[in-house]
Every structure is written in structure tokens, then in C-alpha cells.
Design a protein around this motif. Structure first.
Motif, PDB file in Angstrom:
ATOM      1  N   GLY A   1       0.789  -1.219   0.000  1.00  0.00           N
ATOM      2  CA  GLY A   1       0.000   0.000   0.000  1.00  0.00           C
ATOM      3  C   GLY A   1       0.817   1.263   0.000  1.00  0.00           C
ATOM      4  N   GLY A   2       2.079   1.165  -0.432  1.00  0.00           N
ATOM      5  CA  GLY A   2       2.917   2.353  -0.496  1.00  0.00           C
ATOM      6  C   GLY A   2       3.433   2.829   0.842  1.00  0.00           C
ATOM      7  N   ARG A   3       3.324   1.998   1.867  1.00  0.00           N
ATOM      8  CA  ARG A   3       3.764   2.428   3.194  1.00  0.00           C
ATOM      9  C   ARG A   3       5.236   2.092   3.442  1.00  0.00           C
ATOM     10  NH1 ARG A   3      -0.036  -1.184   6.941  1.00  0.00           N
ATOM     11  NH2 ARG A   3      -1.416  -0.758   5.177  1.00  0.00           N
ATOM     12  N   SER A   4       5.833   2.745   4.394  1.00  0.00           N
ATOM     13  CA  SER A   4       7.217   2.495   4.784  1.00  0.00           C
ATOM     14  C   SER A   4       7.339   1.120   5.437  1.00  0.00           C
ATOM     15  CB  SER A   4       7.674   3.586   5.763  1.00  0.00           C
ATOM     16  OG  SER A   4       8.877   3.222   6.399  1.00  0.00           O
ATOM     17  N   ALA A   5       8.545   0.535   5.340  1.00  0.00           N
ATOM     18  CA  ALA A   5       8.830  -0.745   6.001  1.00  0.00           C
ATOM     19  C   ALA A   5       9.397  -0.534   7.399  1.00  0.00           C
ATOM     20  CB  ALA A   5       9.805  -1.558   5.160  1.00  0.00           C
ATOM     21  N   ASN A   6       9.354   0.685   7.888  1.00  0.00           N
ATOM     22  CA  ASN A   6       9.907   0.989   9.208  1.00  0.00           C
ATOM     23  C   ASN A   6       9.284   0.094  10.278  1.00  0.00           C
ATOM     24  OD1 ASN A   6      11.520   2.495  11.006  1.00  0.00           O
ATOM     25  ND2 ASN A   6       9.761   3.734  11.591  1.00  0.00           N
ATOM     26  N   GLY A   7      10.135  -0.539  11.092  1.00  0.00           N
ATOM     27  CA  GLY A   7       9.681  -1.431  12.156  1.00  0.00           C
ATOM     28  C   GLY A   7       9.450  -2.858  11.709  1.00  0.00           C
TER      29      GLY A   7
ATOM     30  N   GLY B   1      15.183  -9.297   5.248  1.00  0.00           N
ATOM     31  CA  GLY B   1      13.799  -9.506   4.853  1.00  0.00           C
ATOM     32  C   GLY B   1      12.900  -8.483   5.516  1.00  0.00           C
ATOM     33  N   VAL B   2      11.646  -8.467   5.082  1.00  0.00           N
ATOM     34  CA  VAL B   2      10.669  -7.521   5.614  1.00  0.00           C
ATOM     35  C   VAL B   2       9.422  -8.291   6.045  1.00  0.00           C
ATOM     36  CG1 VAL B   2       9.280  -5.471   5.149  1.00  0.00           C
ATOM     37  CG2 VAL B   2      11.529  -5.725   4.063  1.00  0.00           C
ATOM     38  N   ALA B   3       8.995  -8.078   7.281  1.00  0.00           N
ATOM     39  CA  ALA B   3       7.754  -8.689   7.755  1.00  0.00           C
ATOM     40  C   ALA B   3       6.576  -8.125   6.974  1.00  0.00           C
ATOM     41  CB  ALA B   3       7.579  -8.438   9.248  1.00  0.00           C
ATOM     42  N   ARG B   4       5.606  -8.973   6.702  1.00  0.00           N
ATOM     43  CA  ARG B   4       4.443  -8.552   5.924  1.00  0.00           C
ATOM     44  C   ARG B   4       3.703  -7.408   6.610  1.00  0.00           C
ATOM     45  NH1 ARG B   4       5.523 -11.026   1.065  1.00  0.00           N
ATOM     46  NH2 ARG B   4       6.044 -13.207   1.409  1.00  0.00           N
ATOM     47  N   ALA B   5       3.210  -6.499   5.803  1.00  0.00           N
ATOM     48  CA  ALA B   5       2.414  -5.396   6.340  1.00  0.00           C
ATOM     49  C   ALA B   5       1.115  -5.938   6.916  1.00  0.00           C
ATOM     50  CB  ALA B   5       2.125  -4.378   5.245  1.00  0.00           C
ATOM     51  N   PRO B   6       0.646  -5.412   8.037  1.00  0.00           N
ATOM     52  CA  PRO B   6      -0.597  -5.911   8.629  1.00  0.00           C
ATOM     53  C   PRO B   6      -1.784  -5.667   7.703  1.00  0.00           C
ATOM     54  CG  PRO B   6       0.118  -3.881   9.705  1.00  0.00           C
ATOM     55  CD  PRO B   6       1.231  -4.298   8.808  1.00  0.00           C
ATOM     56  N   GLY B   7      -2.755  -6.566   7.798  1.00  0.00           N
ATOM     57  CA  GLY B   7      -3.929  -6.443   6.936  1.00  0.00           C
ATOM     58  C   GLY B   7      -3.950  -7.522   5.881  1.00  0.00           C
ATOM     59  N   ASP B   8      -5.118  -7.746   5.291  1.00  0.00           N
ATOM     60  CA  ASP B   8      -5.292  -8.824   4.315  1.00  0.00           C
ATOM     61  C   ASP B   8      -5.135  -8.368   2.875  1.00  0.00           C
ATOM     62  OD1 ASP B   8      -5.847 -10.630   6.364  1.00  0.00           O
ATOM     63  OD2 ASP B   8      -7.984 -10.119   6.372  1.00  0.00           O
ATOM     64  N   PHE B   9      -5.285  -7.082   2.611  1.00  0.00           N
ATOM     65  CA  PHE B   9      -5.214  -6.623   1.234  1.00  0.00           C
ATOM     66  C   PHE B   9      -4.432  -5.312   1.158  1.00  0.00           C
ATOM     67  CE2 PHE B   9      -6.827  -3.917  -2.192  1.00  0.00           C
ATOM     68  CZ  PHE B   9      -6.569  -4.731  -3.281  1.00  0.00           C
ATOM     69  N   HIS B  10      -3.505  -5.252   0.179  1.00  0.00           N
ATOM     70  CA  HIS B  10      -2.709  -4.041  -0.030  1.00  0.00           C
ATOM     71  C   HIS B  10      -2.573  -3.803  -1.527  1.00  0.00           C
ATOM     72  CE1 HIS B  10      -1.603  -4.376   4.205  1.00  0.00           C
ATOM     73  NE2 HIS B  10      -1.254  -5.627   3.974  1.00  0.00           N
ATOM     74  N   ASN B  11      -2.735  -2.555  -1.942  1.00  0.00           N
ATOM     75  CA  ASN B  11      -2.522  -2.279  -3.351  1.00  0.00           C
ATOM     76  C   ASN B  11      -1.025  -2.229  -3.649  1.00  0.00           C
ATOM     77  OD1 ASN B  11      -1.483   0.395  -2.897  1.00  0.00           O
ATOM     78  ND2 ASN B  11      -3.576   1.141  -2.621  1.00  0.00           N
ATOM     79  N   CYS B  12      -0.704  -2.240  -4.924  1.00  0.00           N
ATOM     80  CA  CYS B  12       0.700  -2.350  -5.345  1.00  0.00           C
ATOM     81  C   CYS B  12       1.158  -1.078  -6.050  1.00  0.00           C
ATOM     82  CB  CYS B  12       0.884  -3.564  -6.247  1.00  0.00           C
ATOM     83  SG  CYS B  12       0.485  -5.132  -5.464  1.00  0.00           S
ATOM     84  N   LYS B  13       0.935   0.049  -5.431  1.00  0.00           N
ATOM     85  CA  LYS B  13       1.303   1.317  -6.059  1.00  0.00           C
ATOM     86  C   LYS B  13       2.779   1.660  -5.883  1.00  0.00           C
ATOM     87  CE  LYS B  13      -0.308   4.094  -2.107  1.00  0.00           C
ATOM     88  NZ  LYS B  13      -1.258   5.153  -1.707  1.00  0.00           N
ATOM     89  N   GLY B  14       3.554   0.765  -5.297  1.00  0.00           N
ATOM     90  CA  GLY B  14       4.982   1.012  -5.112  1.00  0.00           C
ATOM     91  C   GLY B  14       5.286   1.450  -3.702  1.00  0.00           C
ATOM     92  N   ASN B  15       6.414   0.993  -3.172  1.00  0.00           N
ATOM     93  CA  ASN B  15       6.786   1.278  -1.789  1.00  0.00           C
ATOM     94  C   ASN B  15       8.000   2.192  -1.723  1.00  0.00           C
ATOM     95  OD1 ASN B  15       4.791  -0.643  -0.981  1.00  0.00           O
ATOM     96  ND2 ASN B  15       6.271  -2.283  -1.358  1.00  0.00           N
ATOM     97  N   PRO B  16       8.054   3.066  -0.736  1.00  0.00           N
ATOM     98  CA  PRO B  16       9.212   3.956  -0.606  1.00  0.00           C
ATOM     99  C   PRO B  16      10.414   3.205  -0.039  1.00  0.00           C
ATOM    100  CG  PRO B  16       7.735   4.272   1.247  1.00  0.00           C
ATOM    101  CD  PRO B  16       7.043   3.312   0.321  1.00  0.00           C
ATOM    102  N   ALA B  17      11.601   3.718  -0.333  1.00  0.00           N
ATOM    103  CA  ALA B  17      12.813   3.162   0.273  1.00  0.00           C
ATOM    104  C   ALA B  17      12.865   3.592   1.738  1.00  0.00           C
ATOM    105  CB  ALA B  17      14.043   3.659  -0.480  1.00  0.00           C
ATOM    106  N   THR B  18      13.086   2.620   2.626  1.00  0.00           N
ATOM    107  CA  THR B  18      13.091   2.901   4.062  1.00  0.00           C
ATOM    108  C   THR B  18      14.522   2.929   4.587  1.00  0.00           C
ATOM    109  OG1 THR B  18      10.963   1.777   4.298  1.00  0.00           O
ATOM    110  CG2 THR B  18      12.261   2.106   6.302  1.00  0.00           C
ATOM    111  N   PRO B  19      14.977   4.011   5.201  1.00  0.00           N
ATOM    112  CA  PRO B  19      16.327   4.046   5.782  1.00  0.00           C
ATOM    113  C   PRO B  19      16.460   3.005   6.892  1.00  0.00           C
ATOM    114  CG  PRO B  19      15.429   6.262   5.574  1.00  0.00           C
ATOM    115  CD  PRO B  19      14.291   5.322   5.322  1.00  0.00           C
ATOM    116  N   TYR B  20      17.599   2.313   6.901  1.00  0.00           N
ATOM    117  CA  TYR B  20      17.844   1.298   7.924  1.00  0.00           C
ATOM    118  C   TYR B  20      19.350   1.221   8.178  1.00  0.00           C
ATOM    119  CZ  TYR B  20      17.573  -3.071  10.531  1.00  0.00           C
ATOM    120  OH  TYR B  20      17.662  -4.038  11.518  1.00  0.00           O
ATOM    121  N   THR B  21      19.733   1.116   9.436  1.00  0.00           N
ATOM    122  CA  THR B  21      21.151   1.074   9.811  1.00  0.00           C
ATOM    123  C   THR B  21      21.508  -0.295  10.379  1.00  0.00           C
ATOM    124  OG1 THR B  21      21.184   3.450  10.297  1.00  0.00           O
ATOM    125  CG2 THR B  21      22.936   2.098  11.258  1.00  0.00           C
TER     126      THR B  21
END
Length: 251
Positions: free
Chosen positions: A180-186, A205-225
């Protein structure tokens, strides 16, 4: 000789003969197979299992049988040239999967891919022979991506705004699954971190976003250290979630 002395003498003699003959109690663990080593990572392409050595051990598509060649003539299936460069992943009366490695990474939209993949299956109404006809199931470029189980895969780049400092390696993590275009933060997880004098190898890897349905409009790059055991220095960071592993560079 008294009877009890005779018995003791016989027991000592039998024990000595057993020892000489090698019939004593075997040492602990004798005869057991050696412990199994760590399992090889599994990889996928278009969510289909792919052996990592497929390009060296797989049969070339020039050896396809009647079913495989019929599948290539199925509906919506693009023309496949130079069968010698393709390797057979699976060939049955119900499914054909083949894969080819590009000569070099190919840019597809916002990502770079190393392989071309094609899967054809039988489904739908029966054909003239009473069986479903062949139809395209999956096609297009992909990477051999390490299977992370419940975690989704991500694309890794160096954060151009934050060069490595101290023991910190600053990354941008782009989730590939629909979120859904949300950040992967956390939701970012370090699956593997291996350091040597020459390089740093990462699987993230990235844990799945909560919820059963997400659109695929593209996700932002999330800063991670990522915290290393020592400064990166001249060492090269690699994404080993891909096969072959790929150097992590600036976008």
C-alpha cells in the motif's frame, strides 16, 4: 583347582580373547553417520522453487519432450528463442517451467534482474484430446531470491545521504511485496550478517504489512542502519539474499 577359581579363570580368558579379536564394546558414536551440515539455502523465482545450481546442472531446453514442446505452443506463450540457453526446472504432463540467465543484469522498471523465467500449465476447459490446453502461467525477468519463509524480500542500496560512519552501515530497504505504499519501518529484519576482512554479507527480509489486502502502487525506500562489529573500511557489502550475490551500491 577349586570350582570358583576355575570360573574366574575362564571369565578372564574369554574377556582377553574378545579384546584381542576386537569384539569389545564399540566406542560411543561408532557406526553412526556424521551429523548433517547446514542445509543449503532455497531460492525462488516468481515464487517458484529454483535450484541455485540450475544453470550448471539443469537439462537444456533443447532436450524437452513432447509435452514440453507442446507447452511452448500454448496460448499466450511468447516465442522462446535459443533453447540451448534455457534450463528445464520442471517438465511434466501438466506443467513446464524453464529459466535462462542473462549475460548481465537487465533493468526492468525500477529493479535489476538476472534471469528470465517461463511457466506454462494445463488448465481451463478440456481441449480436443479431453485434457485442458496449455496456457501461460508466469513469464518475465526475476532474480534467484533466497526463500525467507514468512518474510518478504527487499532491494538493498547504500543510503547516498549517509556514508558509512563508525560501525554503522546505512542502507535503503525497498520492500518488493505489495504494502500500500507504506514504509517498512519497524518491519525490517536482518536474517544473516557475516563479516570477514574482505566483505560484509547481508540477508535482509521484511515482515508482511498488517492487513489482508494491499494495493501495489509502489513502496518507498526505508532508511535502515546495520551495526557492524567494526567500521566497513575497504570491505565490500554484498546482498547474499540473491544468487549470485550482488554488491550493495548507491541507487
Amino acid at each position: 583347582m577349586p570350582h570358583d577359581h576355575v570360573v574366574q579363570y575362564v571369565k578372564r580368558t574369554v574377556a582377553l580373547l574378545l579384546l584381542v579379536a576386537g569384539c569389545g564394546t564399540p566406542p560411543a558414536g561408532a557406526g553412526k553417520p556424521p551429523p548433517a551440515g547446514p542445509a543449503e539455502p532455497a531460492y525462488t523465482c516468481h515464487e517458484q522453487p529454483i535450484p541455485p545450481d540450475i544453470m550448471s546442472t539443469g537439462r537444456p531446453a533443447t532436450q524437452l519432450g513432447p509435452d514440453g514442446r507442446a507447452a511452448l505452443k500454448g496460448q499466450e506463450v511468447r516465442e522462446v528463442g535459443d533453447l540451448a540457453k534455457w534450463r528445464i526446472v520442471e517438465e511434466t504432463g501438466e506443467r513446464l517451467a524453464i529459466i535462462k540467465e542473462f549475460d548481465g543484469p537487465q533493468q526492468r522498471w525500477t529493479t535489476s534482474v538476472t534471469h528470465d523465467f517461463l511457466m506454462v500449465e494445463r488448465f481451463g476447459p478440456p481441449d480436443a484430446d479431453g485434457r485442458p490446453s496449455w496456457h501461460l502461467r508466469s513469464s518475465g525477468g526475476c532474480n534467484l531470491q533466497r526463500d525467507l519463509g514468512d518474510l518478504g524480500v527487499a532491494e538493498l542500496t547504500l543510503d547516498p545521504a549517509k556514508p558509512p560512519s563508525g560501525n554503522a552501515l546505512h542502507l535503503l530497504v525497498t520492500e518488493r511485496a505489495c504494502a500500500g505504499g507504506r514504509s517498512a519501518n519497524g518491519r525490517i529484519r536482518v536474517v544473516l550478517l557475516e563479516e570477514s576482512d574482505r566483505d560484509v554479507r547481508l540477508v535482509i527480509g521484511v515482515a508482511r504489512a498488517p492487513g489482508d489486502f494491499h494495493n501495489c502502487k509502489g513502496n518507498p525506500a526505508t532508511p535502515y542502519t546495520v551495526e557492524l562489529s567494526r567500521p566497513l573500511g575497504d570491505r565490500v557489502p554484498y546482498d547474499t539474499g540473491l544468487h549470485p550475490m550482488r554488491e550493495i551500491v548507491k541507487p
